[in-house]
Design a protein around this motif. Sequence first.
Motif, PDB file in Angstrom:
ATOM      1  N   ASN B 322      31.447  28.291  11.952  1.00  0.00           N
ATOM      2  CA  ASN B 322      31.641  28.126  13.395  1.00  0.00           C
ATOM      3  C   ASN B 322      32.642  29.143  13.950  1.00  0.00           C
ATOM      4  O   ASN B 322      32.456  29.671  15.040  1.00  0.00           O
ATOM      5  N   GLN B 323      33.679  29.410  13.142  1.00  0.00           N
ATOM      6  CA  GLN B 323      34.676  30.397  13.577  1.00  0.00           C
ATOM      7  C   GLN B 323      34.068  31.783  13.744  1.00  0.00           C
ATOM      8  O   GLN B 323      34.516  32.578  14.537  1.00  0.00           O
ATOM      9  N   TYR B 324      33.052  32.050  12.950  1.00  0.00           N
ATOM     10  CA  TYR B 324      32.404  33.352  13.055  1.00  0.00           C
ATOM     11  C   TYR B 324      31.347  33.386  14.152  1.00  0.00           C
ATOM     12  O   TYR B 324      30.545  34.313  14.225  1.00  0.00           O
ATOM     13  N   GLY B 325      31.309  32.355  14.946  1.00  0.00           N
ATOM     14  CA  GLY B 325      30.462  32.377  16.125  1.00  0.00           C
ATOM     15  C   GLY B 325      29.078  31.782  15.934  1.00  0.00           C
ATOM     16  O   GLY B 325      28.226  31.886  16.811  1.00  0.00           O
ATOM     17  N   PHE B 326      28.849  31.160  14.779  1.00  0.00           N
ATOM     18  CA  PHE B 326      27.540  30.534  14.562  1.00  0.00           C
ATOM     19  C   PHE B 326      27.608  29.054  14.927  1.00  0.00           C
ATOM     20  O   PHE B 326      28.603  28.389  14.624  1.00  0.00           O
ATOM     21  N   ASP B 327      26.562  28.565  15.532  1.00  0.00           N
ATOM     22  CA  ASP B 327      26.499  27.127  15.832  1.00  0.00           C
ATOM     23  C   ASP B 327      25.680  26.387  14.778  1.00  0.00           C
ATOM     24  O   ASP B 327      25.454  25.191  14.882  1.00  0.00           O
ATOM     25  N   SER B 328      25.207  27.105  13.790  1.00  0.00           N
ATOM     26  CA  SER B 328      24.323  26.505  12.790  1.00  0.00           C
ATOM     27  C   SER B 328      25.042  25.460  11.951  1.00  0.00           C
ATOM     28  O   SER B 328      26.250  25.531  11.761  1.00  0.00           O
ATOM     29  N   LYS B 329      24.249  24.522  11.472  1.00  0.00           N
ATOM     30  CA  LYS B 329      24.810  23.457  10.627  1.00  0.00           C
ATOM     31  C   LYS B 329      24.333  23.672   9.188  1.00  0.00           C
ATOM     32  O   LYS B 329      23.172  24.030   8.961  1.00  0.00           O
ATOM     33  N   ILE B 330      25.221  23.431   8.255  1.00  0.00           N
ATOM     34  CA  ILE B 330      24.831  23.628   6.856  1.00  0.00           C
ATOM     35  C   ILE B 330      25.129  22.391   6.021  1.00  0.00           C
ATOM     36  O   ILE B 330      26.009  21.597   6.353  1.00  0.00           O
ATOM     37  N   THR B 331      24.395  22.253   4.954  1.00  0.00           N
ATOM     38  CA  THR B 331      24.715  21.248   3.936  1.00  0.00           C
ATOM     39  C   THR B 331      24.536  21.925   2.585  1.00  0.00           C
ATOM     40  O   THR B 331      23.748  22.871   2.463  1.00  0.00           O
ATOM     41  N   ARG B 332      25.259  21.451   1.623  1.00  0.00           N
ATOM     42  CA  ARG B 332      25.136  22.035   0.286  1.00  0.00           C
ATOM     43  C   ARG B 332      23.957  21.372  -0.430  1.00  0.00           C
ATOM     44  O   ARG B 332      23.853  20.148  -0.473  1.00  0.00           O
ATOM     45  N   VAL B 333      23.081  22.194  -0.961  1.00  0.00           N
ATOM     46  CA  VAL B 333      21.939  21.655  -1.696  1.00  0.00           C
ATOM     47  C   VAL B 333      22.386  21.331  -3.111  1.00  0.00           C
ATOM     48  O   VAL B 333      23.047  22.130  -3.758  1.00  0.00           O
ATOM     49  N   SER B 334      22.042  20.154  -3.540  1.00  0.00           N
ATOM     50  CA  SER B 334      22.396  19.780  -4.905  1.00  0.00           C
ATOM     51  C   SER B 334      21.584  20.607  -5.886  1.00  0.00           C
ATOM     52  O   SER B 334      20.388  20.772  -5.724  1.00  0.00           O
ATOM     53  N   ASN B 335      22.270  21.148  -6.848  1.00  0.00           N
ATOM     54  CA  ASN B 335      21.590  21.960  -7.858  1.00  0.00           C
ATOM     55  C   ASN B 335      21.661  21.252  -9.199  1.00  0.00           C
ATOM     56  O   ASN B 335      21.520  21.864 -10.245  1.00  0.00           O
ATOM     57  N   LYS B 336      21.955  19.942  -9.124  1.00  0.00           N
ATOM     58  CA  LYS B 336      22.159  19.214 -10.379  1.00  0.00           C
ATOM     59  C   LYS B 336      20.848  18.602 -10.844  1.00  0.00           C
ATOM     60  O   LYS B 336      20.075  18.081 -10.047  1.00  0.00           O
ATOM     61  N   ILE B 337      20.681  18.638 -12.134  1.00  0.00           N
ATOM     62  CA  ILE B 337      19.436  18.127 -12.703  1.00  0.00           C
ATOM     63  C   ILE B 337      19.496  16.609 -12.818  1.00  0.00           C
ATOM     64  O   ILE B 337      20.508  16.042 -13.220  1.00  0.00           O
ATOM     65  N   GLY B 338      18.412  15.970 -12.431  1.00  0.00           N
ATOM     66  CA  GLY B 338      18.283  14.533 -12.612  1.00  0.00           C
ATOM     67  C   GLY B 338      17.133  14.255 -13.564  1.00  0.00           C
ATOM     68  O   GLY B 338      16.092  14.919 -13.504  1.00  0.00           O
ATOM     69  N   ILE B 339      17.352  13.311 -14.463  1.00  0.00           N
ATOM     70  CA  ILE B 339      16.310  12.978 -15.456  1.00  0.00           C
ATOM     71  C   ILE B 339      16.063  11.481 -15.417  1.00  0.00           C
ATOM     72  O   ILE B 339      16.990  10.690 -15.578  1.00  0.00           O
ATOM     73  N   SER B 340      14.809  11.113 -15.185  1.00  0.00           N
ATOM     74  CA  SER B 340      14.423   9.702 -15.299  1.00  0.00           C
ATOM     75  C   SER B 340      13.543   9.571 -16.535  1.00  0.00           C
ATOM     76  O   SER B 340      12.565  10.313 -16.666  1.00  0.00           O
ATOM     77  N   ARG B 341      13.911   8.665 -17.395  1.00  0.00           N
ATOM     78  CA  ARG B 341      13.137   8.515 -18.634  1.00  0.00           C
ATOM     79  C   ARG B 341      12.613   7.081 -18.741  1.00  0.00           C
ATOM     80  O   ARG B 341      13.368   6.122 -18.572  1.00  0.00           O
ATOM     81  N   PHE B 342      11.333   6.981 -19.015  1.00  0.00           N
ATOM     82  CA  PHE B 342      10.683   5.673 -19.142  1.00  0.00           C
ATOM     83  C   PHE B 342      10.056   5.593 -20.526  1.00  0.00           C
ATOM     84  O   PHE B 342       9.295   6.494 -20.920  1.00  0.00           O
ATOM     85  N   ARG B 343      10.372   4.538 -21.247  1.00  0.00           N
ATOM     86  CA  ARG B 343       9.803   4.386 -22.591  1.00  0.00           C
ATOM     87  C   ARG B 343       9.161   3.006 -22.723  1.00  0.00           C
ATOM     88  O   ARG B 343       9.600   2.038 -22.091  1.00  0.00           O
ATOM     89  N   ARG B 344       8.169   2.992 -23.565  1.00  0.00           N
ATOM     90  CA  ARG B 344       7.455   1.710 -23.754  1.00  0.00           C
ATOM     91  C   ARG B 344       6.750   1.737 -25.094  1.00  0.00           C
ATOM     92  O   ARG B 344       5.935   2.643 -25.350  1.00  0.00           O
ATOM     93  N   GLN B 345       7.068   0.773 -25.922  1.00  0.00           N
ATOM     94  CA  GLN B 345       6.309   0.681 -27.176  1.00  0.00           C
ATOM     95  C   GLN B 345       4.941   0.106 -26.839  1.00  0.00           C
ATOM     96  O   GLN B 345       4.817  -0.737 -25.947  1.00  0.00           O
ATOM     97  N   LEU B 346       3.943   0.553 -27.564  1.00  0.00           N
ATOM     98  CA  LEU B 346       2.582   0.133 -27.202  1.00  0.00           C
ATOM     99  C   LEU B 346       2.404  -1.373 -27.333  1.00  0.00           C
ATOM    100  O   LEU B 346       1.562  -1.964 -26.656  1.00  0.00           O
ATOM    101  N   SER B 347       3.213  -1.988 -28.183  1.00  0.00           N
ATOM    102  CA  SER B 347       3.100  -3.450 -28.335  1.00  0.00           C
ATOM    103  C   SER B 347       3.839  -4.191 -27.218  1.00  0.00           C
ATOM    104  O   SER B 347       3.692  -5.405 -27.080  1.00  0.00           O
ATOM    105  N   SER B 348       4.627  -3.462 -26.425  1.00  0.00           N
ATOM    106  CA  SER B 348       5.426  -4.117 -25.382  1.00  0.00           C
ATOM    107  C   SER B 348       4.721  -4.025 -24.023  1.00  0.00           C
ATOM    108  O   SER B 348       4.086  -3.019 -23.713  1.00  0.00           O
TER     109      SER B 348
END
Lengths: 211, 363
Positions: B322-348
């Motif tokens: 903003n000090q540099y004269g821009f009215d634009s809005k910014i947000t930081r994009v998350s660059n972190k990895i997310g892992i969802s893991r699903f497991r299931r035994q065939l008998s379950s």
Amino acid sequence: MDSMYLDSPYSNEDIVDSDEIKFTDYFTKNLKHFADSFNKNYNDLCVTNFDKEPEFKKEFNTVIDESSIKCKRKSKKNFYNSISAPNKVRELRFIDSFYKSIREYHGFISRIDYENEFIFATMHNLKNESDILKAQIEFDDIENYESEKHLIQIGAPFIWIFGREVISGREQKVSYIRFRRMPTWTKSRIQDIEAEAEETADALSKLFSKS
Amino acid sequence: MPFQNSSLKVKPLNDEIELVVFGKGVGECILVHIGDLKYILVDSFMNPDTKNPVSLDYLNAMGLGSENIELVISTHWHKDHTQGLPELMNKNGNTKFVTYGIITNDTFLKYLKYGTKTEDKASNDYVEIINMIMNGKINKDNVKMAVHNKLLHNYLPGILSHKKKVEVYSLSPQDSETLDYVLDLKLPDYGEAKTTIVKDNDISIVTWIQIDDVVILLGGDLENSSDPSKGWDAIVNKHSISSLKASIFKIPHHGSVNGHNDDVWIKLVEDNPISALTSYSSSDLPRDEDLERIKSLSFETYLCGKLKDNDKDIKKLQKQINQYGFDSKITRVSNKIGISRFRRQLSSPNWSEEVFGSVQVFK
């Protein structure tokens, strides 16, 4: 700062090879002295680093003026023997000192909201992979919007720079968003690409028809 | 670092099915364990910390490697789905590779080659893979062309130690989709400026994985079409593989409304399935209304890769902008990895879930 000159006594004992020149302590001390005085003179102009207090790095690169070395570096011995005069240091470049306050993002447009006159973009800091920003940029923020308008489309690449820099001893504020003007396709370039693609298609078709 | 987590390093049992969804804000990758440490990989992105394909880091963390991947499916050539595929194929050329029949089409190849000249990373990845096929690095007999309802890979009952059959089908693209896609490709003309070529998700591969009576549906980035013979409508209308329904659904196209089709939730997936999706921060996907819709249809929803980072520095940066004269809005994009893991035994009858890193869970 474009270039600076420094006369210096020079001794050949620390010259190790033709690619890398190591300076004597004396020579280095001179350069440091020069750097310090430069630092002192320009201290007021050294801009605030975004992350740290004002600082001036005393690292420097030097480039020997090749023309003043009256020899061709065919051999180390010849080179040592040929230096008869102090060499001029053509450039004394303070690494990044003046550019540390510049932030530079490379982005591309992901969405355009013509009604509210915004573009939405993702921007990457090439010096820091984890620094990725999402921006909602107003059309008004785009320098020379009228002349850039035709470049604004989804996927269009641009550069966003802001900060301060010192050029020829003067501190300047820098801030602009500019769209990249991609070179146009030439007829020969198109022909080359298409010929290459046809060749690949032909080779793949033959490869898969064999099975 | 999710890969350092000790529970992540535990290998699945031989008779345990596993679905792992990786997301990073811009990047989607899926691994499916079908038994006996054999994996199917669907799409890829790179781990920015290690510069490795994220799937490889995961397998390495468990003491496994690229040799455990026996089938690679590239759903489409968007860069958030292709990065790391050439590296993986280079490590193991005997892996089966699933792509499209149009890779031999000269118009499509021209399109890809133009993409490489406009610095399109995904086109580069694809051209690299095509070159690997041409020079024999990828055995041509291992290249499979996906079309609707095609069996890509299977194990008959009794082959794997769990003794159950395994079948992997592609549900898309439809024949008409690929033909129309090639016809609609716009190649640049001379005098035109080079621009980034924007591609479609029209022919994204949707995958149906059936292990015994357990079904996993992976939606790729396929979207709906106004033509009922294309997109999700075509998949629902032509589905004839099984009367079973999927208990886990990898939501298509990062949860966008364009990828949502009511009939898919009625005819292809169980009531209230487990839903997993990855974010796509460049387009703010999924939006709040998308998440609400998915949550309302699901038993549990797992979103890998957050859209925004709650970063203190961002306020400072915003102030500077903003000090540099821009009215634009910014947000930081998350660059972190997310892992969802699903497991299931065939008998379950049930899946067990674990999350690592940047994952939002909605129950």
